[in-house]
Design a protein around this motif. Structure first.
Motif, PDB file in Angstrom:
ATOM      1  N   PRO A  46       0.796  -1.236   0.000  1.00 16.06           N
ATOM      2  CA  PRO A  46       0.000   0.000   0.000  1.00 16.06           C
ATOM      3  C   PRO A  46       0.829   1.287   0.000  1.00 16.06           C
ATOM      4  O   PRO A  46       0.710   2.085  -0.921  1.00 16.06           O
ATOM      5  N   PHE A  47       1.650   1.504   1.015  1.00 18.57           N
ATOM      6  CA  PHE A  47       2.345   2.786   1.133  1.00 18.57           C
ATOM      7  C   PHE A  47       3.698   2.628   1.822  1.00 18.57           C
ATOM      8  O   PHE A  47       3.817   1.907   2.811  1.00 18.57           O
ATOM      9  N   THR A  90       4.872   3.128   6.203  1.00 15.37           N
ATOM     10  CA  THR A  90       3.842   2.654   7.125  1.00 15.37           C
ATOM     11  C   THR A  90       4.352   1.399   7.821  1.00 15.37           C
ATOM     12  O   THR A  90       5.222   0.693   7.301  1.00 15.37           O
ATOM     13  N   SER A 124       4.461   0.188  -5.405  1.00 19.76           N
ATOM     14  CA  SER A 124       3.427   0.935  -4.688  1.00 19.76           C
ATOM     15  C   SER A 124       3.029   2.145  -5.525  1.00 19.76           C
ATOM     16  O   SER A 124       3.686   2.466  -6.512  1.00 19.76           O
ATOM     17  N   ASP A 159      -6.941  -1.043  -4.778  1.00 19.89           N
ATOM     18  CA  ASP A 159      -8.082  -0.681  -3.941  1.00 19.89           C
ATOM     19  C   ASP A 159      -8.529   0.721  -4.354  1.00 19.89           C
ATOM     20  O   ASP A 159      -7.892   1.712  -4.011  1.00 19.89           O
ATOM     21  N   GLU A 160      -9.615   0.781  -5.119  1.00 14.49           N
ATOM     22  CA  GLU A 160     -10.116   2.057  -5.653  1.00 14.49           C
ATOM     23  C   GLU A 160     -10.476   3.037  -4.540  1.00 14.49           C
ATOM     24  O   GLU A 160     -10.208   4.228  -4.645  1.00 14.49           O
ATOM     25  N   GLU A 161     -11.078   2.537  -3.485  1.00  9.44           N
ATOM     26  CA  GLU A 161     -11.532   3.409  -2.403  1.00  9.44           C
ATOM     27  C   GLU A 161     -10.364   4.099  -1.691  1.00  9.44           C
ATOM     28  O   GLU A 161     -10.427   5.277  -1.375  1.00  9.44           O
ATOM     29  N   ARG A 162      -9.293   3.363  -1.458  1.00 12.72           N
ATOM     30  CA  ARG A 162      -8.140   3.915  -0.744  1.00 12.72           C
ATOM     31  C   ARG A 162      -7.080   4.500  -1.672  1.00 12.72           C
ATOM     32  O   ARG A 162      -6.170   5.192  -1.225  1.00 12.72           O
ATOM     33  N   GLY A 163      -7.156   4.168  -2.959  1.00 13.84           N
ATOM     34  CA  GLY A 163      -6.191   4.679  -3.922  1.00 13.84           C
ATOM     35  C   GLY A 163      -4.811   4.079  -3.783  1.00 13.84           C
ATOM     36  O   GLY A 163      -3.801   4.749  -4.025  1.00 13.84           O
ATOM     37  N   CYS A 164      -4.761   2.791  -3.396  1.00 14.62           N
ATOM     38  CA  CYS A 164      -3.465   2.129  -3.212  1.00 14.62           C
ATOM     39  C   CYS A 164      -3.583   0.649  -3.561  1.00 14.62           C
ATOM     40  O   CYS A 164      -4.673   0.130  -3.775  1.00 14.62           O
ATOM     41  N   LEU A 221      -3.322  -3.388  -2.825  1.00 14.06           N
ATOM     42  CA  LEU A 221      -3.446  -4.380  -1.759  1.00 14.06           C
ATOM     43  C   LEU A 221      -2.088  -5.080  -1.636  1.00 14.06           C
ATOM     44  O   LEU A 221      -1.183  -4.850  -2.433  1.00 14.06           O
ATOM     45  N   ILE A 271      -5.185  -5.142   3.256  1.00 10.06           N
ATOM     46  CA  ILE A 271      -4.230  -4.117   3.677  1.00 10.06           C
ATOM     47  C   ILE A 271      -3.721  -4.321   5.103  1.00 10.06           C
ATOM     48  O   ILE A 271      -2.516  -4.192   5.344  1.00 10.06           O
TER      49      ILE A 271
END
Length: 154
Positions: free
Chosen positions: A39-40, A43, A71, A109-114, A116, A136
Motif C-alpha cells: 500500500p504505502f 507505514t 506501490s 483498492d479504488e476506495e483507498r487509492g493504493c 493491496l 491491507i
C-alpha cells in the motif's frame, strides 16, 4: 479479481527509486521475478514486510530471482524510503497513471487509492506460478514466499 496461477503476467514499465526504467519483460528468459505490491511506503506493516524481504534477499537472489516492490508512491518518496530502510532491490512507482499496474494485476483498492498486499511469483517465461493477496492490514508471510520460489524449476 487478481490474476491467477498459470496466467501470463501483464508486462509493464515503471521507474524505480533511482529513476531507472524497469520493465517486467526485461527479466524474461533470464530470471524469475517476485512482484510485491504494497500500500504505502513509511507505514508500519509495509516497512516490516519490505525489511523482511531485504533480510531474505540472499535466499531469493540465490534462486536466480529478482525482487520488485510496487506501490503508488512517487519515485522520490520511494528513494527516501529505500535509503532509510537499506532496501537495495527496486521499488517501483505506480504513481501515474495512478495504480495502473496494480489494476492490471487486480490488486488496486479504488476506495483507498493504493495497492493491496499482492504477491506474484513469475517464472522466466513470464507465467505466474504462485500468488497470494492479503488485505491491507494483513502482513504477508515471507518464509512461505521463499518456499514458493525454491520450488520453481531451475
Amino acid at each position: 479479481m487478481p490474476i491467477g496461477v498459470g496466467e501470463v503476467a501483464p508486462d509493464f514499465a515503471l521507474s524505480d527509486q533511482h529513476g531507472a526504467d524497469v520493465r517486467l519483460s526485461g527479466f524474461r528468459d533470464i530470471r524469475n521475478v517476485v512482484l510485491v505490491f504494497y500500500p504505502f511506503a513509511f507505514t508500519g506493516i509495509c516497512t516490516g514486510e519490505l525489511r523482511a524481504l531485504r533480510d531474505h534477499l540472499p535466499l531469493l537472489e540465490g534462486a536466480d530471482t529478482a525482487v520488485l516492490g510496487v506501490s503508488c508512491d512517487t519515485m522520490f518518496a520511494l528513494r527516501v524510503f529505500a535509503d532509510r530502510e537499506g532496501l537495495t532491490y527496486p521499488l517501483l512507482a505506480d504513481f501515474w497513471p495512478h495504480g495502473a499496474v496494480a489494476q492490471a494485476y487486480g490488486v488496486f483498492d479504488e476506495e483507498r487509492g493504493c495497492a493491496l498486499r499482492g504477491t506474484f511469483v513469475i517464472d522466466r517465461a513470464g507465467v505466474v506460478r504462485w500468488t497470494v493477496v492479503n488485505a491491507i492490514p494483513d502482513a504477508r508471510e515471507v518464509t512461505t514466499l521463499v518456499r514458493a520460489v525454491e520450488e520453481l524449476p531451475r
